[in-house]
Scaffold this motif. Sequence first.
Motif, PDB file in Angstrom:
ATOM      1  N   LEU A 114      31.843  43.445  60.384  1.00 39.42           N
ATOM      2  CA  LEU A 114      31.247  44.031  61.731  1.00 39.42           C
ATOM      3  C   LEU A 114      31.386  42.779  62.898  1.00 39.42           C
ATOM      4  CD1 LEU A 114      28.263  46.271  60.967  1.00 39.42           C
ATOM      5  CD2 LEU A 114      30.325  46.943  61.686  1.00 39.42           C
ATOM      6  N   LYS A 174      27.312  44.564  51.289  1.00 40.62           N
ATOM      7  CA  LYS A 174      26.634  44.602  52.373  1.00 40.62           C
ATOM      8  C   LYS A 174      26.829  43.491  53.148  1.00 40.62           C
ATOM      9  CE  LYS A 174      22.732  47.593  51.439  1.00 40.62           C
ATOM     10  NZ  LYS A 174      21.087  47.789  51.345  1.00 40.62           N
ATOM     11  N   MET A 177      30.762  53.043  62.410  1.00 42.35           N
ATOM     12  CA  MET A 177      29.415  52.304  62.850  1.00 42.35           C
ATOM     13  C   MET A 177      28.196  52.852  63.065  1.00 42.35           C
ATOM     14  SD  MET A 177      29.212  48.737  65.051  1.00 42.35           S
ATOM     15  CE  MET A 177      29.280  49.257  66.692  1.00 42.35           C
ATOM     16  N   LEU A 178      28.641  53.980  64.393  1.00 45.53           N
ATOM     17  CA  LEU A 178      27.727  54.694  64.818  1.00 45.53           C
ATOM     18  C   LEU A 178      27.118  55.788  63.712  1.00 45.53           C
ATOM     19  CD1 LEU A 178      29.117  55.466  68.457  1.00 45.53           C
ATOM     20  CD2 LEU A 178      27.412  54.062  67.786  1.00 45.53           C
ATOM     21  N   LEU A 179      28.154  56.276  62.640  1.00 47.60           N
ATOM     22  CA  LEU A 179      27.605  57.018  61.535  1.00 47.60           C
ATOM     23  C   LEU A 179      26.982  56.441  60.523  1.00 47.60           C
ATOM     24  CD1 LEU A 179      30.788  59.367  61.485  1.00 47.60           C
ATOM     25  CD2 LEU A 179      28.502  60.168  62.573  1.00 47.60           C
ATOM     26  N   LYS A 180      26.664  55.041  60.576  1.00 45.77           N
ATOM     27  CA  LYS A 180      26.365  54.044  59.496  1.00 45.77           C
ATOM     28  C   LYS A 180      27.329  54.264  58.393  1.00 45.77           C
ATOM     29  CE  LYS A 180      21.857  53.746  61.828  1.00 45.77           C
ATOM     30  NZ  LYS A 180      20.695  54.259  62.045  1.00 45.77           N
ATOM     31  N   GLY A 181      28.363  54.522  58.518  1.00 45.18           N
ATOM     32  CA  GLY A 181      29.179  54.572  57.459  1.00 45.18           C
ATOM     33  C   GLY A 181      29.315  55.771  56.440  1.00 45.18           C
ATOM     34  N   ASN A 182      28.579  56.657  56.965  1.00 46.43           N
ATOM     35  CA  ASN A 182      28.347  57.904  56.294  1.00 46.43           C
ATOM     36  C   ASN A 182      29.729  58.980  56.526  1.00 46.43           C
ATOM     37  OD1 ASN A 182      25.861  57.197  55.158  1.00 46.43           O
ATOM     38  ND2 ASN A 182      24.789  58.035  56.859  1.00 46.43           N
ATOM     39  N   ILE A 229      30.282  43.864  54.643  1.00 43.54           N
ATOM     40  CA  ILE A 229      30.227  44.898  55.884  1.00 43.54           C
ATOM     41  C   ILE A 229      29.580  44.102  57.161  1.00 43.54           C
ATOM     42  CG2 ILE A 229      29.164  46.762  56.890  1.00 43.54           C
ATOM     43  CD1 ILE A 229      29.281  48.032  53.996  1.00 43.54           C
TER      44      ILE A 229
END
Length: 140
Positions: free
Chosen positions: A47, A40, A100-105, A43
């Motif tokens: 970012l 985290k 980033m928009l998918l929150k890394g998923n 990350i």
Amino acid sequence: MNKTTIFRTDMILMTTFPLTIASGLAIHAAGHGCNPHSAKLWIGIHLLTSLLFLAFSAAHIKAHWSWYKGLIKGIGRRSRLTLWLSVAYLLTAITGITLMLLKGNSHHLGILHMLTGLLATCLGLWHIFSRIKVLIRMKK
């Protein structure tokens, strides 16, 4: 854009570039269990440095926009390295923003981002080293 502003932009890019690379590699290492608790933190650092790099890359591209406009007439004597770097960086930025928009998923998108990032890193280093004399002259 005047030469002083271009030089400062390039220096900021040369500072954020290795930070972006290092933090990206640290995220990758954390994903392999080296230190999962630090992921985290890395990350967040990635970012921050990536967004700074993106903003100053936009300024750099704006300063050299005539080079891109000239591509309409064909590549001619223009640097193919710069062209491929631009494509690799665009793909890296798009996959990064999407992550980033998918929150890394998205594991597969993350791998694609890492691979395009590694390609952009290699091309970026080549781009820097091929222009280091120009940067040194600009400083004077």
